[in-house]
Scaffold this active site. Structure first.
Site, PDB file in Angstrom:
ATOM      1  N   GLU A   1      -0.404  -0.370  15.933  1.00 40.71           N
ATOM      2  CA  GLU A   1      -0.875   1.063  15.652  1.00 40.71           C
ATOM      3  C   GLU A   1      -1.777   1.164  16.930  1.00 40.71           C
ATOM      4  O   GLU A   1      -2.080   2.479  17.331  1.00 40.71           O
ATOM      5  CB  GLU A   1      -1.727   0.875  14.535  1.00 40.71           C
TER       6      GLU A   1
ATOM      7  N   THR B   1      -6.740   1.719  11.519  1.00 41.43           N
ATOM      8  CA  THR B   1      -6.861   2.069   9.983  1.00 41.43           C
ATOM      9  C   THR B   1      -7.212   0.838   9.277  1.00 41.43           C
ATOM     10  O   THR B   1      -7.907   1.050   8.257  1.00 41.43           O
ATOM     11  CB  THR B   1      -5.643   2.695   9.571  1.00 41.43           C
TER      12      THR B   1
ATOM     13  N   HIS C   1      -2.304  -4.394  19.137  1.00 43.41           N
ATOM     14  CA  HIS C   1      -2.005  -4.230  17.689  1.00 43.41           C
ATOM     15  C   HIS C   1      -0.847  -3.116  17.777  1.00 43.41           C
ATOM     16  O   HIS C   1      -1.563  -1.871  18.702  1.00 43.41           O
ATOM     17  CB  HIS C   1      -2.835  -4.140  16.474  1.00 43.41           C
TER      18      HIS C   1
ATOM     19  N   SER D   1       1.931 -11.726   8.481  1.00 43.26           N
ATOM     20  CA  SER D   1       0.930 -10.352   8.387  1.00 43.26           C
ATOM     21  C   SER D   1      -0.356 -10.457   8.360  1.00 43.26           C
ATOM     22  O   SER D   1      -1.014 -11.361   7.665  1.00 43.26           O
ATOM     23  CB  SER D   1       1.462 -10.042   6.548  1.00 43.26           C
TER      24      SER D   1
ATOM     25  N   CYS E   1       0.863  -1.037   0.054  1.00 43.69           N
ATOM     26  CA  CYS E   1       0.074   0.127  -0.011  1.00 43.69           C
ATOM     27  C   CYS E   1       0.884   1.333   0.036  1.00 43.69           C
ATOM     28  O   CYS E   1       1.973   1.178   0.173  1.00 43.69           O
ATOM     29  CB  CYS E   1      -0.874   0.164   1.148  1.00 43.69           C
TER      30      CYS E   1
HETATM   31  S1  SF4 Z   1      -3.213   3.125   6.832  1.00 41.17           S
HETATM   32 FE1  SF4 Z   1      -2.037   1.240   6.740  1.00 41.17          FE
HETATM   33  S2  SF4 Z   1      -2.910   0.300   5.329  1.00 41.17           S
HETATM   34 FE2  SF4 Z   1      -3.528   2.526   4.793  1.00 41.17          FE
HETATM   35  S3  SF4 Z   1      -1.944   3.157   3.345  1.00 41.17           S
HETATM   36 FE3  SF4 Z   1      -1.315   3.613   5.560  1.00 41.17          FE
HETATM   37  S4  SF4 Z   1       0.112   1.707   6.171  1.00 41.17           S
HETATM   38 FE4  SF4 Z   1      -1.136   1.235   4.407  1.00 41.17          FE
END
Ligand code: SF4
Length: 284
Positions: free
Chosen positions: A125, A160, A123, A220, A13
């Protein structure tokens, strides 16, 4: 002859691509650095970066290099402060979409809302998002686990990489359960469109092929979920880490095969799979 079709959207991504490029650029221009956690959940990329001088560490105490990279998942403000306090150079590869979620969590917590994060509490994040609420937020995937909001003021944001529809279903369920305790509600949809784009492209591909290879690391989470989404279409699904895992038996009697990859899978891993399929008579 087997026909090979790639998903319309697959692989890295923009956030992960940007993070890997930032680390590569630092290694080239300024020398070794440590990455706080894996910069991407893919052994091929991690090994390549390690060979260029990137040391993966779990805590700042393990850092030997003069610089530290925060991954695309981001980190809490206390981590950034500690990196600076130790006099280390910060390479902040936090994805801009994650940054937006951090800003929302920080602002809403500062405005006195009880901040609820739809996501997995362990997680990285989500750990970062919780830190941005000053430790006052809550993370869960289960509406029944939602605490009573302070003063009736509740704010909801998302990890996200969660699916947009699932996030809004969660919001609906929370509102349904907490209605009597709510006075004010703020919802910020911080889901990333990249996740859904990969799922939809894979589902679309599944309509045209007889089997799909999903390429990516087993550690992953996003690739595992992509494989689940493909499997749910009913098409035979092969989750592979590399071309070495393709068995000729999986291609027996097949005329069209599809290939897709998770958001942490580099292009070279996908190209290696295609090259192997071509070697066995596949044509793109
Ligand atoms: S939020 Fe996560 S999945 Fe979306 S572009 Fe950013 S790194 Fe990639």
């Amino acid at each position: 002859m087997i026909e090979i079709e790639l998903a319309r959207v697959y692989g890295f991504c923009p956030g992960v691509r940007r993070a890997v490029e930032m680390v590569e650029e630092h290694l080239r221009a300024r020398g070794p650095l440590a990455t706080l956690g894996a910069i991407v959940h893919n052994a091929r990329v991690v090994d390549r970066l390690a060979s260029l001088g990137a040391q993966g560490v779990r805590s700042l105490d393990e850092v030997q290099a003069p610089a530290v990279a925060i991954t695309a998942h981001g980190a809490g403000p206390e981590v950034v402060e500690e990196i600076r306090r130790r006099g280390l150079v910060l390479v902040d590869t936090t994805c801009p979409i994650v940054k937006r979620a951090q800003e929302a969590a920080h602002r809403l917590s500062g405005e006195g809302f009880t901040v609820l994060i739809y996501g997995e509490a362990t997680h990285p994040e989500v750990q970062g998002l919780l830190a941005w609420t000053g430790g006052k937020g809550h993370a869960t995937l289960i509406p029944a686990d939602v605490p009573s909001p302070k003063g009736g003021r509740l704010a909801i944001v998302s990890q996200t990489t969660k699916e947009r529809e699932a996030f809004w279903d969660f919001v609906g369920a929370v509102v349904g359960r907490s209605r009597s305790a709510l006075r004010e509600l703020q919802v910020v949809d911080t889901t990333c469109p990249e996740t859904g784009r990969r799922y939809r492209a894979a589902q679309d591909l599944a309509r045209r092929v007889e089997a799909i290879f999903v390429v990516g690391s087993r550690n992953s989470a996003n690739t595992r979920r992509l494989a689940e989404v493909v499997r749910a279409t009913g098409v035979p699904t092969h989750f592979i880490e590399s071309e070495e895992e393709i068995s000729p038996g999986s291609l027996a009697g097949i005329a069209r095969v599809g290939v897709t990859a998770g958001a942490s899978t580099p292009d070279e891993a996908v190209q290696a799979v295609i090259a192997r399929l071509r070697g066995w008579g596949g044509k793109p």
